[in-house]
Design an enzyme around this catalytic site. Structure first.
Site, PDB file in Angstrom:
ATOM      1  N   TYR A   1      13.319 -20.309 -25.720  1.00  0.00           N
ATOM      2  CA  TYR A   1      12.426 -21.409 -26.094  1.00  0.00           C
ATOM      3  C   TYR A   1      11.759 -21.123 -27.439  1.00  0.00           C
ATOM      4  O   TYR A   1      11.774 -21.957 -28.348  1.00  0.00           O
ATOM      5  CB  TYR A   1      11.367 -21.583 -25.000  1.00  0.00           C
ATOM      6  CG  TYR A   1      10.418 -22.744 -25.197  1.00  0.00           C
ATOM      7  CD1 TYR A   1      10.876 -24.059 -25.198  1.00  0.00           C
ATOM      8  CD2 TYR A   1       9.046 -22.520 -25.341  1.00  0.00           C
ATOM      9  CE1 TYR A   1       9.996 -25.116 -25.345  1.00  0.00           C
ATOM     10  CE2 TYR A   1       8.168 -23.580 -25.489  1.00  0.00           C
ATOM     11  CZ  TYR A   1       8.639 -24.872 -25.486  1.00  0.00           C
ATOM     12  OH  TYR A   1       7.761 -25.931 -25.628  1.00  0.00           O
TER      13      TYR A   1
ATOM     14  N   LYS B   1      12.042 -22.953 -31.060  1.00  0.00           N
ATOM     15  CA  LYS B   1      10.852 -23.592 -31.646  1.00  0.00           C
ATOM     16  C   LYS B   1      10.612 -23.104 -33.079  1.00  0.00           C
ATOM     17  O   LYS B   1      10.302 -23.893 -33.956  1.00  0.00           O
ATOM     18  CB  LYS B   1       9.622 -23.353 -30.764  1.00  0.00           C
ATOM     19  CG  LYS B   1       9.636 -24.196 -29.483  1.00  0.00           C
ATOM     20  CD  LYS B   1       9.600 -25.684 -29.809  1.00  0.00           C
ATOM     21  CE  LYS B   1       9.815 -26.578 -28.619  1.00  0.00           C
ATOM     22  NZ  LYS B   1       9.911 -27.998 -28.947  1.00  0.00           N
TER      23      LYS B   1
ATOM     24  N   ASP C   1      20.910 -39.593 -25.417  1.00  0.00           N
ATOM     25  CA  ASP C   1      21.100 -38.143 -25.305  1.00  0.00           C
ATOM     26  C   ASP C   1      21.053 -37.581 -26.728  1.00  0.00           C
ATOM     27  O   ASP C   1      21.926 -37.901 -27.547  1.00  0.00           O
ATOM     28  CB  ASP C   1      22.448 -37.854 -24.634  1.00  0.00           C
ATOM     29  CG  ASP C   1      22.674 -36.356 -24.431  1.00  0.00           C
ATOM     30  OD1 ASP C   1      22.052 -35.542 -25.152  1.00  0.00           O
ATOM     31  OD2 ASP C   1      23.481 -36.004 -23.553  1.00  0.00           O
TER      32      ASP C   1
ATOM     33  N   GLN D   1       6.823 -35.348 -19.568  1.00  0.00           N
ATOM     34  CA  GLN D   1       5.366 -35.260 -19.368  1.00  0.00           C
ATOM     35  C   GLN D   1       4.608 -35.929 -20.522  1.00  0.00           C
ATOM     36  O   GLN D   1       3.722 -36.748 -20.289  1.00  0.00           O
ATOM     37  CB  GLN D   1       4.934 -33.791 -19.247  1.00  0.00           C
ATOM     38  CG  GLN D   1       3.469 -33.643 -18.867  1.00  0.00           C
ATOM     39  CD  GLN D   1       2.922 -32.230 -19.068  1.00  0.00           C
ATOM     40  OE1 GLN D   1       3.612 -31.353 -19.587  1.00  0.00           O
ATOM     41  NE2 GLN D   1       1.691 -32.019 -18.678  1.00  0.00           N
TER      42      GLN D   1
HETATM   43  N1  LIG Z   1       4.111 -29.995 -22.021  1.00  0.00           N
HETATM   44  C1  LIG Z   1       3.646 -28.934 -22.659  1.00  0.00           C
HETATM   45  O1  LIG Z   1       2.774 -28.221 -22.143  1.00  0.00           O
HETATM   46  C2  LIG Z   1       4.165 -28.621 -24.047  1.00  0.00           C
HETATM   47  C3  LIG Z   1       3.554 -27.575 -24.763  1.00  0.00           C
HETATM   48  C4  LIG Z   1       4.025 -27.247 -26.017  1.00  0.00           C
HETATM   49  C5  LIG Z   1       5.066 -27.988 -26.587  1.00  0.00           C
HETATM   50  N2  LIG Z   1       5.639 -29.001 -25.872  1.00  0.00           N
HETATM   51  C6  LIG Z   1       6.759 -29.712 -26.504  1.00  0.00           C
HETATM   52  O2  LIG Z   1       6.563 -31.109 -26.428  1.00  0.00           O
HETATM   53  C7  LIG Z   1       7.826 -31.774 -26.285  1.00  0.00           C
HETATM   54  C8  LIG Z   1       7.800 -32.656 -25.041  1.00  0.00           C
HETATM   55  O3  LIG Z   1       7.527 -31.837 -23.924  1.00  0.00           O
HETATM   56  P1  LIG Z   1       7.285 -32.390 -22.443  1.00  0.00           P
HETATM   57  O4  LIG Z   1       6.273 -31.514 -21.831  1.00  0.00           O
HETATM   58  O5  LIG Z   1       7.101 -33.852 -22.435  1.00  0.00           O
HETATM   59  O6  LIG Z   1       8.696 -31.983 -21.797  1.00  0.00           O
HETATM   60  P2  LIG Z   1       9.416 -32.577 -20.494  1.00  0.00           P
HETATM   61  O7  LIG Z   1      10.357 -31.530 -20.011  1.00  0.00           O
HETATM   62  O8  LIG Z   1       8.421 -33.121 -19.539  1.00  0.00           O
HETATM   63  O9  LIG Z   1      10.212 -33.797 -21.123  1.00  0.00           O
HETATM   64  C9  LIG Z   1      11.308 -33.609 -21.965  1.00  0.00           C
HETATM   65  C10 LIG Z   1      12.308 -34.699 -21.669  1.00  0.00           C
HETATM   66  O10 LIG Z   1      13.487 -34.487 -22.447  1.00  0.00           O
HETATM   67  C11 LIG Z   1      14.584 -34.888 -21.650  1.00  0.00           C
HETATM   68  N3  LIG Z   1      15.847 -34.301 -22.141  1.00  0.00           N
HETATM   69  C12 LIG Z   1      16.414 -33.108 -21.818  1.00  0.00           C
HETATM   70  N4  LIG Z   1      17.593 -32.992 -22.440  1.00  0.00           N
HETATM   71  C13 LIG Z   1      17.772 -34.108 -23.176  1.00  0.00           C
HETATM   72  C14 LIG Z   1      18.794 -34.578 -24.040  1.00  0.00           C
HETATM   73  N5  LIG Z   1      19.916 -33.862 -24.272  1.00  0.00           N
HETATM   74  N6  LIG Z   1      18.638 -35.778 -24.641  1.00  0.00           N
HETATM   75  C15 LIG Z   1      17.538 -36.517 -24.415  1.00  0.00           C
HETATM   76  N7  LIG Z   1      16.552 -36.149 -23.590  1.00  0.00           N
HETATM   77  C16 LIG Z   1      16.658 -34.946 -22.986  1.00  0.00           C
HETATM   78  C17 LIG Z   1      14.229 -34.427 -20.251  1.00  0.00           C
HETATM   79  O11 LIG Z   1      14.963 -35.146 -19.286  1.00  0.00           O
HETATM   80  C18 LIG Z   1      12.734 -34.736 -20.204  1.00  0.00           C
HETATM   81  O12 LIG Z   1      12.492 -36.030 -19.670  1.00  0.00           O
HETATM   82  C19 LIG Z   1       8.873 -30.652 -26.247  1.00  0.00           C
HETATM   83  O13 LIG Z   1       9.384 -30.440 -27.539  1.00  0.00           O
HETATM   84  C20 LIG Z   1       8.073 -29.444 -25.816  1.00  0.00           C
HETATM   85  O14 LIG Z   1       8.661 -28.235 -26.256  1.00  0.00           O
HETATM   86  C21 LIG Z   1       5.215 -29.329 -24.629  1.00  0.00           C
END
Ligand SMILES: NC(=O)c1ccc[n+]([C@@H]2O[C@H](COP(=O)([O-])OP(=O)(O)OC[C@H]3O[C@@H](n4cnc5c(N)ncnc54)[C@H](O)[C@@H]3O)[C@@H](O)[C@H]2O)c1
Length: 317
Positions: free
Chosen positions: A142, A146, A53, A12
């Site tokens: 989670y 974090k 990965d 995302q």
């Molecule tokens: N989206 C939110 O609302 C939100 C809020 C707070 C924090 N975050 C943090 O922001 C960061 C990004 O979040 P996001 O919303 O884009 O998440 P997301 O789930 O949309 O994207 C994360 C990506 O990581 C990939 N992934 C999973 N395992 C993997 C691996 N072993 N190696 C490489 N890639 C891998 C997934 O395929 C996915 O495309 C994360 O650390 C998340 O905790 C997001």
């Protein structure tokens, strides 16, 4: 010029942050690191794309060496609801993956951006005006990953001088890539369903207030923090950042102003409701404001108006 690697680039936040970084630093200088999910043609064709990965340290190191990477935006992670469904995998990706990235950064002298989350707080955290430095006893996998990640980033800076920086993102609302299985996903789904069907069934209860942010502000936070003068940062990692706080009925009222026929009912998901209740109602983000000039551009009405405009065109096409 030093190059940038984004892990989790198909997710995302990554799918939009990568394009913003390509605009800023030049498309060839920003490597999108994906894994299983297919990238959009725009992401794949606008600059270098590699399969990375993060649980495979050699894979991370080889991309960093190949492109002479100077900064890693480490976004690969499992989000809250997905992590609760598969805690062992969440530990492996969120902790061992981060450890690998920090080790590669240490060896190759990279700066690192690592998002933490409102999920790093728990039931014993003060929920109103949650301070920057406060009690953190989360009860989800989670949250555990974090908090540990925040501490690990601080450790790598103090012990090895790795320039690791990060924010605690709230729920991120966006219209390019769907969210990846978090507790705040309802605040994105509501817009898609309002336009498609004029109604939405919400999985959180009325009155569940949570911090949120529109994607342009999330991208701005990442870029501004990495551009900030390191000498002025007292915290470096895990800065509280927020742009708005609302409960489901408040965003529903805003959507109804823009889509008058819209209605919402509730079917509460106990797992995500329990997670949401352990998170802040709203955070105090004054440390980010003071140390690196954080200031969001979008409040709830401005975000909702833009979401409806953009998604109406996108879903009609
Ligand atoms: N989206 C939110 O609302 C939100 C809020 C707070 C924090 N975050 C943090 O922001 C960061 C990004 O979040 P996001 O919303 O884009 O998440 P997301 O789930 O949309 O994207 C994360 C990506 O990581 C990939 N992934 C999973 N395992 C993997 C691996 N072993 N190696 C490489 N890639 C891998 C997934 O395929 C996915 O495309 C994360 O650390 C998340 O905790 C997001």
């Amino acid at each position: 010029m030093e190059r940038v690697l984004v892990t989790g680039a198909v997710g995302q936040i990554g799918s939009e942050l990568t394009l913003a970084l390509r605009d800023k630093y030049g498309a060839d200088n920003v490597v999108a690191g994906g894994r299983k999910t297919k990238p959009s043609p725009q992401l794949r064709d606008s600059g270098p794309f590699e399969v990375v990965d993060c649980t495979d340290v050699d894979a991370v190191a080889s991309v960093v060496k190949k492109y002479k990477i100077g900064t890693i935006h480490h976004l690969a992670a499992l989000l809250s609801a997905v992590a609760e469904a598969n805690p062992q995998l969440a530990w492996n990706v969120n902790i061992n993956g981060l450890y690998n990235v920090l080790e590669v950064a240490r060896e190759h002298n990279c700066a690192v951006f690592v998002p933490s989350s409102i999920g790093a707080f728990g039931l014993s955290t003060p929920q109103d005006g949650t301070p920057q430095d406060t009690i953190q006893r989360p009860n989800t996998m989670y949250g555990v990953t974090k908090v540990a990640g925040e501490l690990l980033c601080d450790y790598y800076f103090k012990r090895f001088g790795v320039d690791a920086r990060g924010v605690r993102y709230p729920g991120i609302i966006s219209n390019v890539t769907l969210p990846g299985g978090g507790t705040t996903d309802y605040a994105v789904e509501i817009f898609y369903e309002a336009i498609r069907q004029g109604k939405y069934t919400c999985f959180l209860k009325q009155g569940t207030k949570l911090d949120m942010m529109y994607m342009p502000d999330a991208i701005k936070a990442a870029i501004d923090l990495m551009d900030a003068d390191g000498k002025k940062l007292k915290h470096r990692n895990a800065f509280n950042v927020t742009a708005m706080s609302f409960a489901p009925e408040e965003i529903a009222a805003e959507v109804k102003r823009l889509v008058p026929e819209f209605t919402m009912d509730y079917q509460v998901d106990p797992v995500r409701q329990a997670i949401a209740e352990s998170w802040p109602n709203y955070m105090d983000d004054s440390a980010a404001r003071e140390e690196w000039g954080w200031r969001p551009d979008y409040d709830l009405p401005a975000m909702a108006k833009d979401m409806i405009e953009v998604l109406s065109k996108k879903l009609a096409a």
